[in-house]
Design a protein around this motif. Structure first.
Motif, PDB file in Angstrom:
ATOM      1  N   ALA A   1      -6.561  -2.208   5.699  1.00  0.00           N
ATOM      2  CA  ALA A   1      -5.891  -3.399   6.057  1.00  0.00           C
ATOM      3  C   ALA A   1      -4.817  -3.082   6.642  1.00  0.00           C
ATOM      4  O   ALA A   1      -4.338  -4.398   7.432  1.00  0.00           O
ATOM      5  CB  ALA A   1      -5.987  -3.901   4.609  1.00  0.00           C
ATOM      6  N   LEU A   2      -3.986  -2.385   6.709  1.00  0.00           N
ATOM      7  CA  LEU A   2      -2.840  -2.022   7.391  1.00  0.00           C
ATOM      8  C   LEU A   2      -2.966  -1.979   8.926  1.00  0.00           C
ATOM      9  O   LEU A   2      -2.306  -2.479   9.636  1.00  0.00           O
ATOM     10  CB  LEU A   2      -2.281  -0.816   6.860  1.00  0.00           C
ATOM     11  N   PHE A   3      -4.295  -1.767   9.312  1.00  0.00           N
ATOM     12  CA  PHE A   3      -4.459  -1.774  10.719  1.00  0.00           C
ATOM     13  C   PHE A   3      -4.217  -3.164  11.431  1.00  0.00           C
ATOM     14  O   PHE A   3      -3.898  -3.657  12.591  1.00  0.00           O
ATOM     15  CB  PHE A   3      -5.794  -1.427  11.126  1.00  0.00           C
ATOM     16  N   ASP A   4      -4.421  -4.133  10.701  1.00  0.00           N
ATOM     17  CA  ASP A   4      -4.726  -5.737  10.804  1.00  0.00           C
ATOM     18  C   ASP A   4      -3.562  -6.540  10.355  1.00  0.00           C
ATOM     19  O   ASP A   4      -3.805  -7.699  10.391  1.00  0.00           O
ATOM     20  CB  ASP A   4      -5.909  -6.288  10.743  1.00  0.00           C
ATOM     21  N   LEU A   5      -2.448  -5.811   9.756  1.00  0.00           N
ATOM     22  CA  LEU A   5      -1.595  -6.708   9.149  1.00  0.00           C
ATOM     23  C   LEU A   5      -1.028  -7.907   9.722  1.00  0.00           C
ATOM     24  O   LEU A   5      -1.104  -9.002   9.010  1.00  0.00           O
ATOM     25  CB  LEU A   5      -0.403  -5.775   8.495  1.00  0.00           C
ATOM     26  N   GLU A   6      -0.499  -7.620  10.848  1.00  0.00           N
ATOM     27  CA  GLU A   6       0.250  -8.757  11.716  1.00  0.00           C
ATOM     28  C   GLU A   6      -0.734  -9.681  12.201  1.00  0.00           C
ATOM     29  O   GLU A   6      -0.694 -11.055  11.901  1.00  0.00           O
ATOM     30  CB  GLU A   6       0.887  -8.203  12.914  1.00  0.00           C
ATOM     31  N   VAL A   7      -2.049  -9.380  12.315  1.00  0.00           N
ATOM     32  CA  VAL A   7      -2.889 -10.267  12.937  1.00  0.00           C
ATOM     33  C   VAL A   7      -3.606 -10.921  11.659  1.00  0.00           C
ATOM     34  O   VAL A   7      -3.806 -12.336  11.754  1.00  0.00           O
ATOM     35  CB  VAL A   7      -4.205  -9.589  13.390  1.00  0.00           C
ATOM     36  N   ASP A   8      -3.632 -10.497  10.710  1.00  0.00           N
ATOM     37  CA  ASP A   8      -4.328 -11.075   9.527  1.00  0.00           C
ATOM     38  C   ASP A   8      -3.212 -12.122   8.989  1.00  0.00           C
ATOM     39  O   ASP A   8      -3.640 -13.192   8.713  1.00  0.00           O
ATOM     40  CB  ASP A   8      -4.416 -10.134   8.337  1.00  0.00           C
ATOM     41  N   ARG A   9      -1.907 -11.988   9.132  1.00  0.00           N
ATOM     42  CA  ARG A   9      -0.890 -12.874   8.802  1.00  0.00           C
ATOM     43  C   ARG A   9      -0.837 -14.107   9.970  1.00  0.00           C
ATOM     44  O   ARG A   9      -0.839 -15.172   9.467  1.00  0.00           O
ATOM     45  CB  ARG A   9       0.503 -12.305   8.872  1.00  0.00           C
TER      46      ARG A   9
ATOM     47  N   PRO B   1      -2.134  -6.271   1.321  1.00  0.00           N
ATOM     48  CA  PRO B   1      -1.027  -6.176   2.212  1.00  0.00           C
ATOM     49  C   PRO B   1      -0.290  -7.481   2.686  1.00  0.00           C
ATOM     50  O   PRO B   1       1.234  -7.503   2.604  1.00  0.00           O
ATOM     51  CB  PRO B   1      -1.329  -4.999   3.413  1.00  0.00           C
ATOM     52  N   VAL B   2      -0.823  -8.397   3.095  1.00  0.00           N
ATOM     53  CA  VAL B   2      -0.257  -9.539   3.448  1.00  0.00           C
ATOM     54  C   VAL B   2       0.271 -10.410   2.306  1.00  0.00           C
ATOM     55  O   VAL B   2       1.380 -11.148   2.522  1.00  0.00           O
ATOM     56  CB  VAL B   2      -1.504 -10.800   4.269  1.00  0.00           C
ATOM     57  N   ARG B   3      -0.222 -10.224   1.221  1.00  0.00           N
ATOM     58  CA  ARG B   3       0.157 -10.899   0.064  1.00  0.00           C
ATOM     59  C   ARG B   3       1.384 -10.257  -0.755  1.00  0.00           C
ATOM     60  O   ARG B   3       2.298 -10.880  -1.122  1.00  0.00           O
ATOM     61  CB  ARG B   3      -1.035 -11.069  -1.095  1.00  0.00           C
ATOM     62  N   PHE B   4       1.224  -8.724  -1.067  1.00  0.00           N
ATOM     63  CA  PHE B   4       2.299  -8.157  -1.568  1.00  0.00           C
ATOM     64  C   PHE B   4       3.253  -7.391  -0.755  1.00  0.00           C
ATOM     65  O   PHE B   4       4.150  -6.726  -1.222  1.00  0.00           O
ATOM     66  CB  PHE B   4       1.381  -7.414  -2.687  1.00  0.00           C
ATOM     67  N   GLY B   5       2.824  -6.948   0.329  1.00  0.00           N
ATOM     68  CA  GLY B   5       3.442  -6.052   1.394  1.00  0.00           C
ATOM     69  C   GLY B   5       2.884  -4.620   1.426  1.00  0.00           C
ATOM     70  O   GLY B   5       2.044  -4.285   0.590  1.00  0.00           O
ATOM     71  N   VAL B   6       3.644  -3.962   2.515  1.00  0.00           N
ATOM     72  CA  VAL B   6       2.993  -2.618   2.744  1.00  0.00           C
ATOM     73  C   VAL B   6       3.330  -1.635   1.402  1.00  0.00           C
ATOM     74  O   VAL B   6       2.614  -0.740   1.240  1.00  0.00           O
ATOM     75  CB  VAL B   6       3.697  -2.043   4.122  1.00  0.00           C
ATOM     76  N   ARG B   7       4.514  -1.517   0.980  1.00  0.00           N
ATOM     77  CA  ARG B   7       4.691  -0.529  -0.115  1.00  0.00           C
ATOM     78  C   ARG B   7       3.891  -0.850  -1.520  1.00  0.00           C
ATOM     79  O   ARG B   7       3.400  -0.103  -1.963  1.00  0.00           O
ATOM     80  CB  ARG B   7       6.403  -0.849  -0.528  1.00  0.00           C
ATOM     81  N   ALA B   8       3.598  -2.158  -1.575  1.00  0.00           N
ATOM     82  CA  ALA B   8       2.825  -2.468  -2.826  1.00  0.00           C
ATOM     83  C   ALA B   8       1.602  -1.886  -2.287  1.00  0.00           C
ATOM     84  O   ALA B   8       0.717  -1.473  -3.415  1.00  0.00           O
ATOM     85  CB  ALA B   8       2.943  -4.000  -3.103  1.00  0.00           C
ATOM     86  N   ALA B   9       0.987  -2.130  -1.297  1.00  0.00           N
ATOM     87  CA  ALA B   9      -0.367  -1.639  -0.993  1.00  0.00           C
ATOM     88  C   ALA B   9      -0.307  -0.134  -1.097  1.00  0.00           C
ATOM     89  O   ALA B   9      -1.612   0.298  -1.596  1.00  0.00           O
ATOM     90  CB  ALA B   9      -0.922  -1.887   0.605  1.00  0.00           C
ATOM     91  N   PHE B  10       0.483   0.557  -0.569  1.00  0.00           N
ATOM     92  CA  PHE B  10       0.467   1.915  -0.870  1.00  0.00           C
ATOM     93  C   PHE B  10       0.416   2.390  -2.366  1.00  0.00           C
ATOM     94  O   PHE B  10      -0.348   3.243  -2.699  1.00  0.00           O
ATOM     95  CB  PHE B  10       1.667   2.922  -0.416  1.00  0.00           C
ATOM     96  N   THR B  11       1.057   1.647  -3.202  1.00  0.00           N
ATOM     97  CA  THR B  11       1.245   2.081  -4.580  1.00  0.00           C
ATOM     98  C   THR B  11      -0.156   1.550  -5.307  1.00  0.00           C
ATOM     99  O   THR B  11      -0.547   2.493  -5.999  1.00  0.00           O
ATOM    100  CB  THR B  11       2.200   1.004  -5.281  1.00  0.00           C
ATOM    101  N   ALA B  12      -0.720   0.530  -4.685  1.00  0.00           N
ATOM    102  CA  ALA B  12      -2.102   0.339  -5.302  1.00  0.00           C
ATOM    103  C   ALA B  12      -2.785   1.293  -4.927  1.00  0.00           C
ATOM    104  O   ALA B  12      -4.053   1.472  -5.745  1.00  0.00           O
ATOM    105  CB  ALA B  12      -2.317  -1.109  -4.562  1.00  0.00           C
ATOM    106  N   ALA B  13      -3.092   1.605  -3.706  1.00  0.00           N
ATOM    107  CA  ALA B  13      -4.002   2.841  -3.280  1.00  0.00           C
ATOM    108  C   ALA B  13      -3.756   4.097  -3.821  1.00  0.00           C
ATOM    109  O   ALA B  13      -4.691   4.767  -4.261  1.00  0.00           O
ATOM    110  CB  ALA B  13      -3.601   2.876  -1.650  1.00  0.00           C
TER     111      ALA B  13
END
Length: 287
Positions: free
Chosen positions: A184-192, A200-212
């Motif tokens: 999902a990080l590939f399309d973060l800005e486009v998704d926004r 990642p759009v809802r919680f941010g990049v750092r939270a996405a890494f933690t969840a992964a």
């Protein structure tokens, strides 16, 4: 002439990303091998393979059809077959129906339970593309759908669904959800920009890494739980260690501040993980 004959097979292979079959198919085989604690019959392996190809082709075709408009507005995906006009919607619909037929023919060659359960994955395939429009849970839905691979293969051979099969399914579900969070990080800005919902759009990049990281820790834990309920040998456990090491390496390749090696972390490492674990399981049941 040859180029013309091969054009559509190549287009459809590209449409469904046939090379990504390496992610799920080995885990279907793992479910089949562990279900019997040996090498399944050639009949079962053949029809499980056909069912997986049909199911995955159907899922990808539906995804591409439903997301054609979204893909057209995304620079990364605008070159896909539907947005660029290389394939028409009716052709992809025909391909999807053919894939469904292949899946059903294969399912009816396997254990009776599969003949009753096949609508579940088909419905899940159809729902998945719409989720990103409304909720960030889509990553975990995708994980759950792919987690059906070892569960379905187990049921297809034994006509049963014991908890060990579900443990293997949970391992795959967490594994896929974790790397889809990276994807999902590939399309973060486009998704926004398009108002789409992703973790990642809802919680941010750092939270996405933690969840992964949490998902991939759960993957290893589920493989351990499955192994404890099965008559497996030392090679299975070495396979679990290998998966844990490869997942750790995958997470070392990228960070919230450095996503330059995201391609390698997502595409290369996850293919290596599935094939490596299958190799350990295969040798374990053979010895």
């Amino acid at each position: 002439m040859t180029e013309t004959v091969l054009r559509y097979p190549r287009l459809f292979a590209s449409l469904v990303k046939i090379e990504h079959t390496v992610f799920a198919l080995p885990f279907a085989y793992i479910g089949a091998f562990l279900a019997v604690g040996d090498v399944p019959s050639a009949h079962d392996l053949f029809w499980i393979t056909v069912a997986m190809i049909g199911a995955r082709s159907l899922a990808m075709a539906l995804n591409r059809l439903i997301d054609a408009g979204i893909d057209a507005r995304n620079p990364r995906t605008a070159g896909r077959e539907l947005p660029r006009g290389a394939l028409r919607p009716w052709q992809v619909i025909a391909f999807a129906l053919t894939s469904l037929a292949v899946f059903l023919v294969a399912a009816f060659q396997l254990a009776p339970i599969v003949r009753w359960l096949w609508p579940i994955p088909v419905a899940a395939f159809a729902v998945y593309p719409y989720l990103k429009r409304v909720h960030w849970i889509s990553h975990f839905w995708l994980g759950a759908v792919d987690g059906l691979a070892p569960v379905g293969a187990w049921a297809a051979i034994t006509n049963e669904l014991p908890w060990q099969a579900w443990a293997l399914g949970a391992a795959v579900a967490f594994w896929v959800a974790g790397f889809d969070l990276f994807y999902a990080l590939f399309d973060l800005e486009v998704d926004r920009a398009q108002g789409l919902h992703s973790f990642p759009v809802r919680f941010g990049v750092r939270a996405a890494f933690t969840a992964a990281r949490i998902c991939h820790a759960a993957t290893v834990a589920a493989l351990v739980v499955a192994g404890l309920g099965l008559s497996v040998g030392v090679l299975y456990w070495l396979g679990v260690v290998a998966v844990a090491a490869l997942l750790l390496y995958e997470h070392m390749l990228v960070s919230p501040r450095d996503r330059s090696r995201l391609d390698m972390a997502f595409f290369t490492m996850n293919g290596v993980i599935s094939v490596t674990f299958f190799a350990f399981v295969l040798v374990d049941v053979l010895l």
